[in-house]
Motif scaffolding. Structure first.
Motif, PDB file in Angstrom:
ATOM      1  N   ARG A  44      -1.432 -35.511 -19.809  1.00 36.09           N
ATOM      2  CA  ARG A  44      -1.915 -34.277 -20.114  1.00 36.09           C
ATOM      3  C   ARG A  44      -0.865 -33.186 -19.483  1.00 36.09           C
ATOM      4  N   ARG A  45      -0.146 -33.504 -18.405  1.00 35.50           N
ATOM      5  CA  ARG A  45       0.678 -32.554 -17.882  1.00 35.50           C
ATOM      6  C   ARG A  45       2.144 -32.394 -18.836  1.00 35.50           C
ATOM      7  N   GLU A  46       2.215 -33.821 -19.490  1.00 37.18           N
ATOM      8  CA  GLU A  46       3.336 -33.781 -20.507  1.00 37.18           C
ATOM      9  C   GLU A  46       3.083 -33.023 -21.571  1.00 37.18           C
ATOM     10  N   ALA A  47       1.732 -33.220 -22.189  1.00 38.94           N
ATOM     11  CA  ALA A  47       1.453 -32.357 -23.326  1.00 38.94           C
ATOM     12  C   ALA A  47       1.729 -30.921 -23.082  1.00 38.94           C
ATOM     13  N   VAL A  48       1.209 -30.231 -21.948  1.00 39.77           N
ATOM     14  CA  VAL A  48       1.363 -28.964 -21.666  1.00 39.77           C
ATOM     15  C   VAL A  48       2.794 -28.441 -21.633  1.00 39.77           C
ATOM     16  N   LEU A  49       3.751 -29.418 -20.779  1.00 39.34           N
ATOM     17  CA  LEU A  49       5.205 -29.034 -20.857  1.00 39.34           C
ATOM     18  C   LEU A  49       5.992 -29.317 -22.030  1.00 39.34           C
ATOM     19  N   SER A  50       5.680 -30.049 -22.929  1.00 39.85           N
ATOM     20  CA  SER A  50       6.230 -30.263 -24.088  1.00 39.85           C
ATOM     21  C   SER A  50       5.918 -29.218 -24.952  1.00 39.85           C
ATOM     22  N   SER A  51       4.650 -28.909 -25.087  1.00 37.84           N
ATOM     23  CA  SER A  51       4.250 -28.077 -25.814  1.00 37.84           C
ATOM     24  C   SER A  51       4.855 -26.536 -25.634  1.00 37.84           C
ATOM     25  N   ARG A  52       4.930 -26.379 -24.227  1.00 32.81           N
ATOM     26  CA  ARG A  52       5.388 -25.090 -23.897  1.00 32.81           C
ATOM     27  C   ARG A  52       7.089 -24.900 -24.168  1.00 32.81           C
ATOM     28  N   ILE A  53       7.770 -25.936 -24.464  1.00 34.71           N
ATOM     29  CA  ILE A  53       8.972 -25.741 -25.128  1.00 34.71           C
ATOM     30  C   ILE A  53       8.834 -25.213 -26.437  1.00 34.71           C
ATOM     31  N   ILE A 187      17.730 -35.390 -37.605  1.00 31.91           N
ATOM     32  CA  ILE A 187      16.957 -35.559 -38.873  1.00 31.91           C
ATOM     33  C   ILE A 187      16.132 -34.776 -39.232  1.00 31.91           C
ATOM     34  N   HIS A 188      15.535 -34.431 -38.268  1.00 32.19           N
ATOM     35  CA  HIS A 188      14.333 -33.134 -38.348  1.00 32.19           C
ATOM     36  C   HIS A 188      13.350 -33.697 -39.465  1.00 32.19           C
ATOM     37  N   PRO A 189      12.640 -34.727 -39.518  1.00 34.60           N
ATOM     38  CA  PRO A 189      11.941 -35.215 -40.821  1.00 34.60           C
ATOM     39  C   PRO A 189      10.749 -34.430 -41.256  1.00 34.60           C
ATOM     40  N   PHE A 190      10.246 -33.694 -40.324  1.00 36.12           N
ATOM     41  CA  PHE A 190       8.924 -32.726 -40.771  1.00 36.12           C
ATOM     42  C   PHE A 190       9.314 -31.416 -40.815  1.00 36.12           C
ATOM     43  N   ASN A 191       8.252 -30.606 -41.386  1.00 36.13           N
ATOM     44  CA  ASN A 191       8.367 -29.233 -41.447  1.00 36.13           C
ATOM     45  C   ASN A 191       8.175 -28.524 -40.131  1.00 36.13           C
ATOM     46  N   ASP A 192       7.594 -29.309 -39.106  1.00 40.09           N
ATOM     47  CA  ASP A 192       7.143 -28.747 -37.930  1.00 40.09           C
ATOM     48  C   ASP A 192       6.716 -29.887 -37.008  1.00 40.09           C
ATOM     49  N   GLY A 193       6.847 -29.430 -35.538  1.00 42.04           N
ATOM     50  CA  GLY A 193       6.570 -30.418 -34.626  1.00 42.04           C
ATOM     51  C   GLY A 193       7.476 -31.472 -34.488  1.00 42.04           C
ATOM     52  N   ASN A 194       8.698 -31.352 -34.931  1.00 42.72           N
ATOM     53  CA  ASN A 194       9.797 -32.289 -34.634  1.00 42.72           C
ATOM     54  C   ASN A 194       9.940 -32.636 -33.046  1.00 42.72           C
ATOM     55  N   GLY A 195      10.101 -31.455 -32.408  1.00 44.68           N
ATOM     56  CA  GLY A 195      10.696 -31.497 -31.174  1.00 44.68           C
ATOM     57  C   GLY A 195       9.566 -32.373 -30.369  1.00 44.68           C
ATOM     58  N   ARG A 196       8.390 -32.012 -30.564  1.00 43.76           N
ATOM     59  CA  ARG A 196       7.358 -32.786 -29.862  1.00 43.76           C
ATOM     60  C   ARG A 196       7.185 -34.319 -30.054  1.00 43.76           C
TER      61      ARG A 196
END
Length: 362
Positions: A44-53, A187-196
Motif C-alpha cells: 500500500r505504501r508503494e501504491a501511494v508513492l507510485s500513483s503520486r508520480i 514502448i508505452h503499450p497502453f493509452n494510460d497507466g504505463n508508468g505504474r
C-alpha cells in the motif's frame, strides 16, 4: 533486448552495493515470522508513492481509511486509483506464486485492474493503445519531449519484451530490472497507466527471479524523490544510449530503498514486540495479541473488524478497543458515536515517515 553493455568501474561498484543491499533484505524477508503483516502495508505504501508520480494526492492514511470504511463518501476522489494499484500488484503476485511465466496476457490483466472504474477507464483498460501518443506538457508532436513508437509497431516489441522477462538471467539483477523498466516505459503499450505498470513490474521480477522471498522492495519512493532525474535518465538512454548512467541511477535506487526496507522492517518488528508486551499487561487473554498483529497489516480498525479478527463478540471487541485507546495504542479518528474508526498512530508513522539512521523519538 538486451543491448550491448560496457560497464565501467563506477557502475560495477554501484551494482555490487545494490546486490549486497538486496541480499540483506532477502535475509530479513526469510526470517519474517508472519510476512503478511508487513507485505500488506508495504504494498500500500508503494501504491501511494507510485500513483503520486502520476499526479494523485491520496496519502497512505487515506488509503488505509478507505479500505477500512469503503462506504464512506468523504474519501479522496483518487483513492480508488491507489486501491486499484494494490489490486493489480496483488494479481501479478498471484501469477508469480502460481508459477506462471510472464506473458502479454498478464500485463493486460494487470493494466485492466489498474484502470477499472477509475480515471482513465475510458482509455481501453487491458487493451493495447490504438493511436500515437506523446509525452510532455505540450499537445503538439513537434514540441513533445518524447514520442513512443507508433502503435502499429508495438506488437513485435512486446513479444521481444516478454521474451526478455522470461529468459534473461545472465545479467546482474539491477541491470535486468533497469533494462525491463526502460523498455516498457519506452514502448508505452497502453493509452494510460504505463508508468505504474512499469514500476509494478520491478517488484514482480524480483519475486519471479527469487531474488527476494517476499515483495518488500519498492522503488517509487526514490523515483518520486528524484523525479526529474528519473525522467532525464530515461530520455537520455533514448537520445544517446546513456545506459551506464541509467544503470547507475537504478542501482542507487535499489540500494537506498533496500536499506530503507531493512530499517523499516526492523523497527516495525521492534514496535510489534513492544505493543504486544504492553497489551499483555493490560489484558491477560490471548485474543488482543491477534488484534495487535492485525494492526501492523492495517493500522486502521473498526469494532466490527476487531471482533472478526479476534473471533469474539462485538461487546468483547469494544472493551478491548477502549482499553487500547485509553492506553494510547489506538486513537478514535471520526468523532462519531457510531461507525467509529481507530488508528494505531505509532504503526502508521513508522510506515509513512521518511527514515533516518537514528531511531524515531518515542
Amino acid at each position: 533486448m538486451p543491448p550491448r553493455i560496457e560497464p565501467d568501474l563506477r557502475l560495477m561498484s554501484l551494482l555490487s552495493t545494490a546486490d549486497r543491499a538486496l541480499g540483506e533484505l532477502a535475509g530479513i524477508g526469510r526470517r519474517l515470522r508472519n510476512p503478511h503483516l508487513l507485505i500488506r502495508p508495504f504494498i500500500r505504501r508503494e501504491a501511494v508513492l507510485s500513483s503520486r508520480i502520476e499526479g494523485t494526492i491520496t496519502r497512505l492514511d487515506q488509503l488505509f481509511l478507505f479500505e477500512a470504511q469503503p462506504e464512506e463518501p468523504s474519501h479522496p476522489s483518487d483513492a480508488g486509483e491507489v486501491r486499484n494499484y494494490v489490486r493489480a500488484l496483488e494479481h501479478g503476485l498471484e501469477y508469480i506464486r502460481g508459477g506462471e511465466p510472464f506473458s502479454l496476457r498478464m500485463l493486460r490483466e494487470i493494466h485492466h485492474l489498474l484502470l477499472d472504474g477509475v480515471r482513465g477507464a475510458e482509455k481501453r483498460p487491458g487493451e493495447l493503445r490504438d493511436r500515437a501518443v506523446l509525452i510532455g506538457r505540450s499537445s503538439e508532436f513537434d514540441e513533445a519531449r518524447f514520442i513512443p513508437p507508433c502503435h502499429t509497431t508495438i506488437g513485435p516489441m512486446l513479444d521481444d519484451f516478454v521474451a526478455f522477462l522470461r529468459d534473461e538471467r545472465s545479467l546482474p539483477v539491477a541491470i535486468q530490472l533497469a533494462l525491463a523498466h526502460y523498455q516498457f516505459e519506452t514502448i508505452h503499450p497502453f493509452n494510460d497507466g504505463n508508468g505504474r505498470v512499469g514500476r509494478l513490474l520491478i517488484t514482480l521480477m524480483l519475486c519471479e527471479r527469487q531474488i527476494l522471498p517476499q515483495p518488500l522492495l519498492y522503488l517509487s519512493a526514490f523515483f518520486e524523490q528524484h523525479r526529474e532525474e528519473y525522467y532525464d535518465h530515461l530520455l537520455n538512454v533514448s537520445r544517446r544510449a546513456a545506459w551506464n548512467d541509467w544503470f547507475g541511477f537504478f542501482a542507487r535506487a535499489i540500494a537506498e530503498q533496500a536499506r530503507d526496507a531493512v530499517i523499516r522492517v526492523q523497527r516495525l518488528q521492534d514496535l510489534q514486540e513492544t505493543l504486544r508486551q504492553r497489551t499483555s499487561r493490560l489484558i491477560r487473554t490471548a485474543a488482543p495479541q491477534i488484534l495487535v498483529d492485525e494492526l501492523f497489516a492495517s493500522p486502521f480498525i473498526t469494532m466490527n473488524r476487531a471482533a472478526d479478527v479476534m473471533g469474539v463478540a462485538f461487546k468483547s471487541a469494544a472493551r478491548t478497543i477502549i482499553t487500547l485507546e485509553e492506553a494510547g495504542i489506538l486513537r478514535e479518528i471520526t468523532g462519531q458515536q457510531r461507525n467509529r474508526v481507530y488508528c494505531a498512530d505509532e504503526i502508521l508513522r513508522l510506515l509513512d515517515e521518511p527514515l533516518t539512521d537514528d531511531p524515531p523519538t518515542p
